[in-house]
Write a protein that holds these residues in place. Sequence first.
Motif, PDB file in Angstrom:
ATOM      1  N   HIS A  86       0.827  -1.219   0.000  1.00 47.39           N
ATOM      2  CA  HIS A  86       0.000   0.000   0.000  1.00 47.39           C
ATOM      3  C   HIS A  86       0.852   1.256   0.000  1.00 47.39           C
ATOM      4  O   HIS A  86       1.884   1.318   0.660  1.00 47.39           O
ATOM      5  CB  HIS A  86      -1.023   0.000   1.138  1.00 47.39           C
ATOM      6  CG  HIS A  86      -0.484  -0.011   2.539  1.00 47.39           C
ATOM      7  ND1 HIS A  86      -0.301   1.138   3.276  1.00 47.39           N
ATOM      8  CD2 HIS A  86      -0.122  -1.031   3.360  1.00 47.39           C
ATOM      9  CE1 HIS A  86       0.141   0.834   4.490  1.00 47.39           C
ATOM     10  NE2 HIS A  86       0.278  -0.479   4.564  1.00 47.39           N
ATOM     11  N   ASP A 119       6.029   1.589   6.998  1.00 48.38           N
ATOM     12  CA  ASP A 119       4.631   1.214   6.710  1.00 48.38           C
ATOM     13  C   ASP A 119       3.997   2.152   5.699  1.00 48.38           C
ATOM     14  O   ASP A 119       3.496   3.189   6.063  1.00 48.38           O
ATOM     15  CB  ASP A 119       3.857   1.226   8.035  1.00 48.38           C
ATOM     16  CG  ASP A 119       2.441   0.710   7.919  1.00 48.38           C
ATOM     17  OD1 ASP A 119       2.089   0.143   6.884  1.00 48.38           O
ATOM     18  OD2 ASP A 119       1.685   0.891   8.896  1.00 48.38           O
ATOM     19  N   ASP A 120       3.914   1.853   4.417  1.00 44.65           N
ATOM     20  CA  ASP A 120       4.456   0.652   3.837  1.00 44.65           C
ATOM     21  C   ASP A 120       5.357   1.006   2.659  1.00 44.65           C
ATOM     22  O   ASP A 120       5.761   0.163   1.891  1.00 44.65           O
ATOM     23  CB  ASP A 120       3.282  -0.264   3.409  1.00 44.65           C
ATOM     24  CG  ASP A 120       3.719  -1.596   2.824  1.00 44.65           C
ATOM     25  OD1 ASP A 120       4.680  -2.182   3.332  1.00 44.65           O
ATOM     26  OD2 ASP A 120       3.125  -2.025   1.835  1.00 44.65           O
ATOM     27  N   GLU A 152      -5.278   0.999   2.437  1.00 41.90           N
ATOM     28  CA  GLU A 152      -5.083  -0.010   3.482  1.00 41.90           C
ATOM     29  C   GLU A 152      -5.310   0.571   4.864  1.00 41.90           C
ATOM     30  O   GLU A 152      -5.946  -0.059   5.722  1.00 41.90           O
ATOM     31  CB  GLU A 152      -3.671  -0.607   3.388  1.00 41.90           C
ATOM     32  CG  GLU A 152      -3.499  -1.918   4.166  1.00 41.90           C
ATOM     33  CD  GLU A 152      -3.269  -1.744   5.655  1.00 41.90           C
ATOM     34  OE1 GLU A 152      -3.580  -2.667   6.415  1.00 41.90           O
ATOM     35  OE2 GLU A 152      -2.801  -0.662   6.074  1.00 41.90           O
ATOM     36  N   GLU A 153      -4.825   1.776   5.076  1.00 41.79           N
ATOM     37  CA  GLU A 153      -4.911   2.372   6.414  1.00 41.79           C
ATOM     38  C   GLU A 153      -6.325   2.819   6.778  1.00 41.79           C
ATOM     39  O   GLU A 153      -6.569   3.263   7.896  1.00 41.79           O
ATOM     40  CB  GLU A 153      -3.934   3.557   6.539  1.00 41.79           C
ATOM     41  CG  GLU A 153      -2.460   3.193   6.343  1.00 41.79           C
ATOM     42  CD  GLU A 153      -1.871   2.331   7.458  1.00 41.79           C
ATOM     43  OE1 GLU A 153      -2.616   1.868   8.334  1.00 41.79           O
ATOM     44  OE2 GLU A 153      -0.645   2.120   7.422  1.00 41.79           O
TER      45      GLU A 153
HETATM   46 MN    MN Z   1       0.934  -1.416   6.435  1.00 43.83          MN
END
Ligand code: MN
Length: 453
Positions: A86, A119-120, A152-153
């Motif tokens: 992501h 991340d990420d 994603e987050e």
């Molecule tokens: Mn992540």
Amino acid sequence: MDIVKTYIEKNKNRFIGELFEMLRVPSVSALKESEPKMEQMARLVCQHLLKAGADMAEVMTTSGWPVVFGEKIINRNLPTIMVYGHYDVQPPDPLDLWKTPPFEPEIKDDKIYARGADDDKGQLFMQIKAFEYMVAENKLPCNVKFLIEGEEEIGSPALKEFCKENKSILSTDVILVSDTNIHSLKKPVITTGLRGIAYFEISVTGPDRDLHSGLYGGAVANPVNVLSGVIAGMKDPEGKIKIPGFYDDVLEVDLNERKLLNEINLNEKEFAASINVEELSGEKGYTTVERIGIRPTLDINGIWGGYTGEGAKTILPSIASVKVSTRLVPNQRPEKVKEQLIRYLKEATPKSVRIELKTIQDGNAYVCPWDSKEVQSAAKALEKTLGVKPIPNRGGGSIPVITVLEEVLSAKSVLLGFGLESDAIHSPNENYPLKNLYKGIETLPWFYHFYCK
Ligand code: MN
Ligand code: BES
Ligand code: MN
């Protein structure tokens, strides 16, 4: 394949420049105002994929933030590895706690500091560079696809639909993900499980407006008091969750696996000290590693209501709210937890208030058996480059879309991550050690090698 080390050594400076370019884009998925930045970031990932050797890469629109898809097909008869990652990041707040600005990457003590350094973006970057190396040195043993999302987050709301609609272009034999931790390069772990999540916002409404606490107090239910009681009843002093039925579907992990998980020998004192608390706290009967990896939890993430400004304001508030998240283990379902929570709330509150519950995020837990071909290929790759056999670990975090991908594409995923607990992901001063970045680039081609053998 020591050429990979030479390749990294020769290209290090360029790599850092390229990663910094990605880290400078504030692609915060939680904010609507990020729109131009999300577009810019997706285009940048696309360019990186093409430059690294992809046959095609494009930014695809979804009902949410754009997805980047790219591929290199060398022979339809060979297996396909699909890399998932992501490009979105968590909000950088609180800004004043950052020692250097979150979107102005800097190297200090051999670590890259920036939001997304681990991340990420940092971990995704390792995947792109490992791919670049294999293309450049003619070492690619299979077809490769990239699915890089920007949500994603925030729980990947659009990606679930996107996968179903684009099932055929996404077809793959395995899903390869670098978005988890390795614990340490000396004591590596492979994440064989992630927790699911069920995240809700609950509000308790009493009177239709704030009331004078003298004229009405004692005669009308106070929503903040009611909600506080409801929250207090959610857990007992031994750390057990009291929502009726909550543990019904929890699968107990057998003692053998529990023993293996505890081999990591987590130093509880250091762990407590690293977050400045006197001692750790959690469910009775389980070690800290188990509490994080194989047990479900319930946490209040935020709480508000009533007057919180300066001085006193004598009111009986009209409404109180809370955000509450549960982390789930395999076999627990977010929908069922929601029903249980609604039932609990109904029983725990008087008729004098009205309850509302809204789901904000949900996703199932993920597990991959240690003896699967996917995980064993990753284990061999780590042993090759680190000289130590990795052990399995259940991660406490969540990547909700993983089980959706697995189901839609009928493929297993493998979580070959290189993050450290000290990388401060989601926190101020997120960082990623250069050592982990380079080890990742060095190790990933070995995964391809062992998986395709
Ligand atoms: Mn992540
Ligand atoms: N990469 C993390 C998850 C992670 C990190 C798992 C380290 C294991 C070790 C991911 O980006 C993340 O933060 N996920 C969120 C998902 C949520 C927003 C639905 C999480 O776990 O809170
Ligand atoms: Mn994250």
